[in-house]
Write an enzyme that holds these catalytic residues in place. Structure first.
Site, PDB file in Angstrom:
ATOM      1  N   HIS A 101       0.858  -1.193   0.000  1.00 19.76           N
ATOM      2  CA  HIS A 101       0.000   0.000   0.000  1.00 19.76           C
ATOM      3  C   HIS A 101       0.886   1.232   0.000  1.00 19.76           C
ATOM      4  O   HIS A 101       2.011   1.210   0.493  1.00 19.76           O
ATOM      5  CB  HIS A 101      -0.949   0.019   1.203  1.00 19.76           C
ATOM      6  CG  HIS A 101      -0.250  -0.183   2.512  1.00 19.76           C
ATOM      7  ND1 HIS A 101       0.113  -1.427   2.972  1.00 19.76           N
ATOM      8  CD2 HIS A 101       0.161   0.699   3.448  1.00 19.76           C
ATOM      9  CE1 HIS A 101       0.727  -1.304   4.134  1.00 19.76           C
ATOM     10  NE2 HIS A 101       0.781  -0.021   4.450  1.00 19.76           N
ATOM     11  N   HIS A 103       0.943   5.162   1.223  1.00 17.79           N
ATOM     12  CA  HIS A 103       0.318   6.196   2.046  1.00 17.79           C
ATOM     13  C   HIS A 103       0.379   7.522   1.285  1.00 17.79           C
ATOM     14  O   HIS A 103       1.428   7.882   0.743  1.00 17.79           O
ATOM     15  CB  HIS A 103       1.107   6.405   3.342  1.00 17.79           C
ATOM     16  CG  HIS A 103       1.135   5.218   4.259  1.00 17.79           C
ATOM     17  ND1 HIS A 103       0.347   5.127   5.383  1.00 17.79           N
ATOM     18  CD2 HIS A 103       1.869   4.083   4.234  1.00 17.79           C
ATOM     19  CE1 HIS A 103       0.602   3.997   6.023  1.00 17.79           C
ATOM     20  NE2 HIS A 103       1.524   3.342   5.345  1.00 17.79           N
TER      21      HIS A 103
HETATM   22  P1  5GP Z   1       2.088   0.284   7.306  1.00 17.73           P
HETATM   23  O1  5GP Z   1       2.606   0.535   8.687  1.00 17.73           O
HETATM   24  O2  5GP Z   1       1.937  -1.197   7.010  1.00 17.73           O
HETATM   25  O3  5GP Z   1       2.821   1.014   6.236  1.00 17.73           O
HETATM   26  O4  5GP Z   1       0.641   0.922   7.297  1.00 17.73           O
HETATM   27  C1  5GP Z   1      -0.523   0.262   7.655  1.00 17.73           C
HETATM   28  C2  5GP Z   1      -1.579   1.336   7.816  1.00 17.73           C
HETATM   29  O5  5GP Z   1      -2.853   0.731   7.757  1.00 17.73           O
HETATM   30  C3  5GP Z   1      -1.505   2.073   9.161  1.00 17.73           C
HETATM   31  O6  5GP Z   1      -1.340   3.465   8.900  1.00 17.73           O
HETATM   32  C4  5GP Z   1      -2.833   1.749   9.837  1.00 17.73           C
HETATM   33  O7  5GP Z   1      -3.360   2.858  10.524  1.00 17.73           O
HETATM   34  C5  5GP Z   1      -3.717   1.342   8.672  1.00 17.73           C
HETATM   35  N1  5GP Z   1      -4.718   0.339   8.971  1.00 17.73           N
HETATM   36  C6  5GP Z   1      -4.526  -0.813   9.660  1.00 17.73           C
HETATM   37  N2  5GP Z   1      -5.663  -1.533   9.697  1.00 17.73           N
HETATM   38  C7  5GP Z   1      -6.594  -0.816   8.998  1.00 17.73           C
HETATM   39  C8  5GP Z   1      -7.971  -1.042   8.681  1.00 17.73           C
HETATM   40  O8  5GP Z   1      -8.586  -2.039   9.040  1.00 17.73           O
HETATM   41  N3  5GP Z   1      -8.595  -0.086   7.928  1.00 17.73           N
HETATM   42  C9  5GP Z   1      -7.943   1.057   7.517  1.00 17.73           C
HETATM   43  N4  5GP Z   1      -8.660   1.927   6.791  1.00 17.73           N
HETATM   44  N5  5GP Z   1      -6.651   1.306   7.808  1.00 17.73           N
HETATM   45  C10 5GP Z   1      -5.984   0.384   8.538  1.00 17.73           C
END
Ligand code: 5GP
Ligand code: ZN
Length: 138
Positions: A101, A103
């Site tokens: 993903h 951001h």
């Molecule tokens: P990472 O740390 O893997 O780059 O980012 C994961 C992101 O996903 C985090 O910013 C977290 O807040 C978001 N996130 C985790 N679970 C969910 C969810 O169930 N729904 C949404 N909309 N965001 C999520």
């Protein structure tokens, strides 16, 4: 191309509800539940790729134009002052959901810091050594 244990596969497929700002055949863009700033969004491909290294080229080629589209809409709609694209790969890099993903994080004057690092000062030899090790694998 889906992983039945993956929460982002379910979100992207619409099986788990999310605040969706955009959707097409390949991607869903949703509001981040733990938003770092107002409007923080996640661009999620509908197919499962654990990280950037696994992402197929066709999907990869769609990510940046979509990030541009979302960013332009954020600048106008949220009146943010700038934005950061952040993409974490691997636990050590802060990745918590193992489905690729991107951001898109709007930034506001006076708002919280989102990404910070202390600049280092590698020597020319150190830079050359690191560059050689990468080049050897290309
Ligand atoms: P990472 O740390 O893997 O780059 O980012 C994961 C992101 O996903 C985090 O910013 C977290 O807040 C978001 N996130 C985790 N679970 C969910 C969810 O169930 N729904 C949404 N909309 N965001 C999520
Ligand atoms: Zn997935």
């Amino acid at each position: 191309m889906k992983d039945s244990n993956c929460i982002f596969c379910k979100i992207a497929a619409g099986e788990i509800p999310s605040k969706t700002v955009y959707e097409d055949e390949k991607f869903r863009v949703v509001m981040d539940l733990g938003a770092a700033s107002e409007g923080h969004a996640l661009i999620i491909p509908k197919n499962h790729y654990a990280n950037l290294m696994e992402l197929d080229e066709e999907t990869a080629a769609g990510v940046l134009p979509l990030a541009g589209k979302i960013s332009r809409a954020m600048m106008k709609g949220l009146k943010c002052d700038g934005l950061n694209l952040v993409q974490n790969n691997g636990e050590e890099a802060g990745q918590t959901v193992m489905h690729f993903h991107l951001h898109v994080i709007p930034r506001y004057k006076g708002g919280a810091e989102v990404i910070e690092w202390k600049p280092g000062s590698p020597t020319a030899e150190e830079m050359e050594a690191a560059a050689s090790r990468i080049k050897a694998e290309l």
